[in-house]
Design an enzyme around this catalytic site. Structure first.
Site, mmCIF file in Angstrom:
data_model
loop_
_atom_site.group_PDB
_atom_site.id
_atom_site.type_symbol
_atom_site.label_atom_id
_atom_site.label_comp_id
_atom_site.label_asym_id
_atom_site.label_seq_id
_atom_site.Cartn_x
_atom_site.Cartn_y
_atom_site.Cartn_z
ATOM 1 N N CYS A 159 -4.140 8.294 9.999
ATOM 2 C CA CYS A 159 -4.346 7.735 11.342
ATOM 3 C C CYS A 159 -3.933 8.761 12.416
ATOM 4 C CB CYS A 159 -3.507 6.477 11.518
ATOM 5 S SG CYS A 159 -3.964 5.164 10.397
ATOM 6 N N LYS A 196 0.842 -1.204 0.000
ATOM 7 C CA LYS A 196 0.000 0.000 0.000
ATOM 8 C C LYS A 196 0.874 1.249 0.000
ATOM 9 C CE LYS A 196 -1.639 1.581 4.067
ATOM 10 N NZ LYS A 196 -1.392 3.000 4.435
ATOM 11 N N ASN A 197 1.887 1.273 0.866
ATOM 12 C CA ASN A 197 2.663 2.506 1.045
ATOM 13 C C ASN A 197 3.695 2.749 -0.051
ATOM 14 O OD1 ASN A 197 1.115 3.030 3.242
ATOM 15 N ND2 ASN A 197 2.627 2.410 4.758
ATOM 16 N N ARG A 234 -3.575 10.283 4.447
ATOM 17 C CA ARG A 234 -2.315 11.024 4.509
ATOM 18 C C ARG A 234 -1.636 11.086 3.142
ATOM 19 N NH1 ARG A 234 0.287 13.636 8.170
ATOM 20 N NH2 ARG A 234 2.549 13.690 8.174
ATOM 21 N N ARG A 243 -8.488 -0.290 4.834
ATOM 22 C CA ARG A 243 -7.684 0.759 4.171
ATOM 23 C C ARG A 243 -6.375 0.167 3.666
ATOM 24 N NH1 ARG A 243 -6.422 5.857 7.628
ATOM 25 N NH2 ARG A 243 -5.185 6.156 5.754
ATOM 26 N N ARG A 258 1.219 15.086 13.430
ATOM 27 C CA ARG A 258 1.889 14.537 12.240
ATOM 28 C C ARG A 258 2.206 15.717 11.325
ATOM 29 N NH1 ARG A 258 -1.028 9.130 10.080
ATOM 30 N NH2 ARG A 258 1.018 8.755 9.130
ATOM 31 N N PRO A 259 3.146 16.587 11.791
ATOM 32 C CA PRO A 259 3.452 17.804 11.025
ATOM 33 C C PRO A 259 4.099 17.480 9.684
ATOM 34 C CG PRO A 259 4.999 17.525 12.826
ATOM 35 C CD PRO A 259 3.947 16.470 13.002
ATOM 36 N N ILE A 260 4.121 18.457 8.802
ATOM 37 C CA ILE A 260 4.781 18.264 7.493
ATOM 38 C C ILE A 260 5.822 19.353 7.267
ATOM 39 C CG2 ILE A 260 2.789 17.056 6.485
ATOM 40 C CD1 ILE A 260 2.161 19.633 4.940
ATOM 41 N N ASP A 261 6.422 19.796 8.348
ATOM 42 C CA ASP A 261 7.394 20.892 8.244
ATOM 43 C C ASP A 261 8.602 20.538 7.377
ATOM 44 O OD1 ASP A 261 7.700 19.138 10.628
ATOM 45 O OD2 ASP A 261 9.655 20.115 10.710
ATOM 46 N N GLN A 262 9.003 19.275 7.374
ATOM 47 C CA GLN A 262 10.160 18.902 6.549
ATOM 48 C C GLN A 262 9.804 18.881 5.068
ATOM 49 O OE1 GLN A 262 13.397 18.384 8.027
ATOM 50 N NE2 GLN A 262 12.144 19.431 9.547
ATOM 51 N N ASP A 284 4.837 0.275 11.900
ATOM 52 C CA ASP A 284 3.563 -0.283 11.427
ATOM 53 C C ASP A 284 3.374 -1.740 11.824
ATOM 54 O OD1 ASP A 284 3.484 1.570 8.276
ATOM 55 O OD2 ASP A 284 3.161 2.152 10.366
HETATM 56 C C1 EPZ Z 1 4.279 6.793 6.266
HETATM 57 O O1 EPZ Z 1 3.679 7.859 7.002
HETATM 58 C C2 EPZ Z 1 3.251 5.680 6.264
HETATM 59 N N1 EPZ Z 1 2.037 6.140 5.604
HETATM 60 C C3 EPZ Z 1 2.926 5.236 7.679
HETATM 61 O O2 EPZ Z 1 2.111 4.067 7.575
HETATM 62 C C4 EPZ Z 1 4.213 4.845 8.409
HETATM 63 O O3 EPZ Z 1 3.913 4.597 9.760
HETATM 64 C C5 EPZ Z 1 5.245 5.976 8.297
HETATM 65 O O4 EPZ Z 1 5.462 6.308 6.922
HETATM 66 C C6 EPZ Z 1 6.585 5.568 8.914
HETATM 67 O O5 EPZ Z 1 7.086 4.441 8.277
HETATM 68 C C7 EPZ Z 1 2.005 6.143 4.252
HETATM 69 O O6 EPZ Z 1 2.961 5.804 3.596
HETATM 70 C C8 EPZ Z 1 0.700 6.565 3.622
HETATM 71 P P1 EPZ Z 1 6.892 10.012 8.100
HETATM 72 P P2 EPZ Z 1 4.357 9.338 6.965
HETATM 73 O O7 EPZ Z 1 6.957 11.091 7.083
HETATM 74 O O8 EPZ Z 1 4.675 9.661 5.559
HETATM 75 C C9 EPZ Z 1 7.297 13.261 12.013
HETATM 76 C C10 EPZ Z 1 0.279 2.678 7.847
HETATM 77 O O9 EPZ Z 1 -0.149 2.062 8.843
HETATM 78 N N2 EPZ Z 1 7.424 14.197 10.889
HETATM 79 O O10 EPZ Z 1 8.081 9.138 8.325
HETATM 80 O O11 EPZ Z 1 3.510 10.252 7.764
HETATM 81 C C11 EPZ Z 1 5.835 13.223 12.446
HETATM 82 O O12 EPZ Z 1 5.736 12.926 13.824
HETATM 83 C C12 EPZ Z 1 0.749 4.107 8.006
HETATM 84 O O13 EPZ Z 1 0.361 2.191 6.687
HETATM 85 C C13 EPZ Z 1 7.677 15.525 11.201
HETATM 86 O O14 EPZ Z 1 7.811 15.894 12.376
HETATM 87 O O15 EPZ Z 1 5.690 9.021 7.786
HETATM 88 C C14 EPZ Z 1 5.325 12.016 11.661
HETATM 89 O O16 EPZ Z 1 4.174 11.478 12.222
HETATM 90 C C15 EPZ Z 1 0.569 4.621 9.409
HETATM 91 N N3 EPZ Z 1 7.764 16.412 10.186
HETATM 92 C C16 EPZ Z 1 6.517 11.066 11.774
HETATM 93 O O17 EPZ Z 1 7.653 11.950 11.623
HETATM 94 C C17 EPZ Z 1 7.620 16.057 8.867
HETATM 95 O O18 EPZ Z 1 7.714 16.923 7.969
HETATM 96 C C18 EPZ Z 1 6.564 10.008 10.680
HETATM 97 O O19 EPZ Z 1 6.431 10.695 9.466
HETATM 98 C C19 EPZ Z 1 7.363 14.708 8.574
HETATM 99 C C20 EPZ Z 1 7.273 13.793 9.593
#
Ligand code: EPZ
Length: 422
Positions: free
Chosen positions: A117, A22-23, A93, A399, A122-126, A307
């Protein structure tokens, strides 16, 4: 409302074939907006998030045709930026990959702030940092992220992520592919689905190297072309069935996998007493009656995947002794613990740490899927609990799991999906 009902006490045995990841499928589907030509994507999982994402693209003017159960043709030639339906985009997301794809192709973008979820902030600042460093002007509200860039000032650069983030690594990769000049992403996430996205984009004419390491180099190109690409197998779906074998004491052959992607999961299952045998594209997991306690620290790849945290914690409820599970990625990913405690588990949560006193019998009861992976952990708990477990909110499980009831039933589980009036 649909529910899943599980009657516990059945050992799982047999073979299960894993679907596409999925991801990986989600970013690749949204990347078709960047490509802007007809792409054929194979091994696509039949899950709700994929169906929703294809609907979002259709709503933007893409031509989307399902060729068969797992193959879809996507042509985003006529897609317009900023036209994704907000009510759909904010349900998940992964819609935020539209930001990088639209910015990369059109040098402008407008996308609803992503959902997904509930694991705390779950910020997107990066993501925004990367887009701005490439030259975009970003305006974000609690509803939208809007970006514009001057064609001549949108230029490759060096981006060092403050934290390892899967989403930002892929989103900035999407934005950089058609930028002039070269981009280097440092402190990049290394997940297999990032490699899959890079491989897909390279078959479309991109020039990306280093995906899967913490330094990804992108040489900007003028244009991309359509291609045919097959998604990698879902390592989290595979890990889920591996844990189910360990929990029920059965033997399950999990096929259509890449064992390398499962290394941290296999190692943790062996540590807790299971036998794991690896083959070219399969693993065989044999659970043992005595499950050993183990400590888990979730971490970006190649660490133990966040996950897989709820599924592993459920297994450790059956272990003899006290296990510690620390969540290294999210602020709050233990909401499912309250559901396991309803079944008799003894777990104490303090922030990002859960202390599991294993060995207590679990009994079936009514539980809720609080998120996608927590939901499937409830199925695993129901498989080993005494009596009947009824799981609600199962659309969250659907999902990310293709035919989850059918696959568990084929392994000998006493499980069914029922529809009850809301
Ligand atoms: C992806 O989420 C997956 N989702 C998540 O899977 C998975 O848990 C996660 O990667 C980690 O492996 C999808 O691919 C759709 P991140 P994503 O960018 O993209 C912080 C599932 O069950 N962060 O690594 O959100 C913030 O706390 C789902 O399939 C910042 O602070 O993962 C975030 O929650 C759940 N700033 C955490 O890192 C940022 O700009 C992980 O984010 C980006 C992230």
């Amino acid at each position: 409302m649909d529910k899943i009902i599980v009657n516990g006490g059945h050992q799982l045995n047999g073979t299960v074939e894993i679907s596409g990841m999925k991801n990986a499928a989600l970013p690749i589907i949204y990347a078709c907006v960047l490509v802007g030509a007809k792409c054929t994507i194979e091994n696509v999982p039949n899950v709700r998030d994929v169906a929703l994402s294809l609907d979002i693209l259709r709503g933007m003017g893409a031509i989307v045709n399902k060729i068969n159960d797992t193959t879809v043709e996507i042509d985003c030639t006529d897609v317009k930026p900023g036209t994704s339906e907000p009510e759909l985009a904010k349900k998940i997301r992964a819609s935020y990959y539209l930001m990088g794809a639209e910015l990369g192709r059109f040098k402008k973008s407008k996308v609803a702030f992503p959902g997904g979820c509930d694991f705390g902030g779950r910020p997107i600042d990066q993501h925004i940092k990367g887009f701005e460093m490439l030259g975009a002007t970003v305006t974000s509200t609690c509803d939208y992220v809007e970006m514009t860039a001057d064609e001549h000032e949108f230029y490759g650069t060096n981006i060092f992520f403050d934290i390892v983030t899967v989403g930002a690594t892929m989103n900035v990769m999407l934005a950089a592919v058609l930028a002039k000049g070269n981009t280097i992403i440092e402190n990049a996430a290394r997940e297999p689905h990032i490699v899959d996205l890079a491989n897909f984009l390279n078959t479309c004419g991109a020039r990306i190297s280093g995906a899967g390491t913490d330094v990804i180099k992108i040489k900007g190109v003028e244009k991309l072309r359509g291609s045919t690409y097959a998604i990698i197998p879902d390592m989290i779906e595979a890990g889920t069935y591996m844990v189910a074998a360990a929990a029920t004491g059965g033997t399950i052959k999990v096929t259509n996998v890449i064992p390398k992607h499962l290394e941290s999961i296999s190692a943790k299952l062996e540590e807790s007493g299971s036998i794991v045998e690896e083959f070219g594209d399969a693993v065989i997991v044999t659970g043992r009656s005595k499950i050993r306690k183990a400590n888990v620290k979730t971490h970006p790849y190649p660490g133990f995947p966040t996950d897989m945290q709820p599924q592993m914690a459920t297994l450790l409820c059956l272990a003899s002794g006290v296990s510690y599970v620390s969540e290294g990625v999210y602020e709050k990913r233990f909401r499912y613990v309250d559901e396991l405690k309803k079944m008799g588990a003894s777990i104490k949560v303090d922030g990002r740490m859960a202390v599991i006193e294993g060995g207590l019998p679990l009994h079936g009861t009514d539980v809720v899927a609080v998120d996608l992976r927590a939901g499937v952990a409830m199925i695993i708990a129901g498989l080993v609990a005494e009596g009947t477990t009824t799981i609600s909110n199962i659309h969250l499980i659907e999902r990310g799991y293709d035919d989850v009831v059918g696959k568990f039933r084929s392994l000998g589980a006493d499980i069914k999906k029922v529809s009850e009036p809301d």
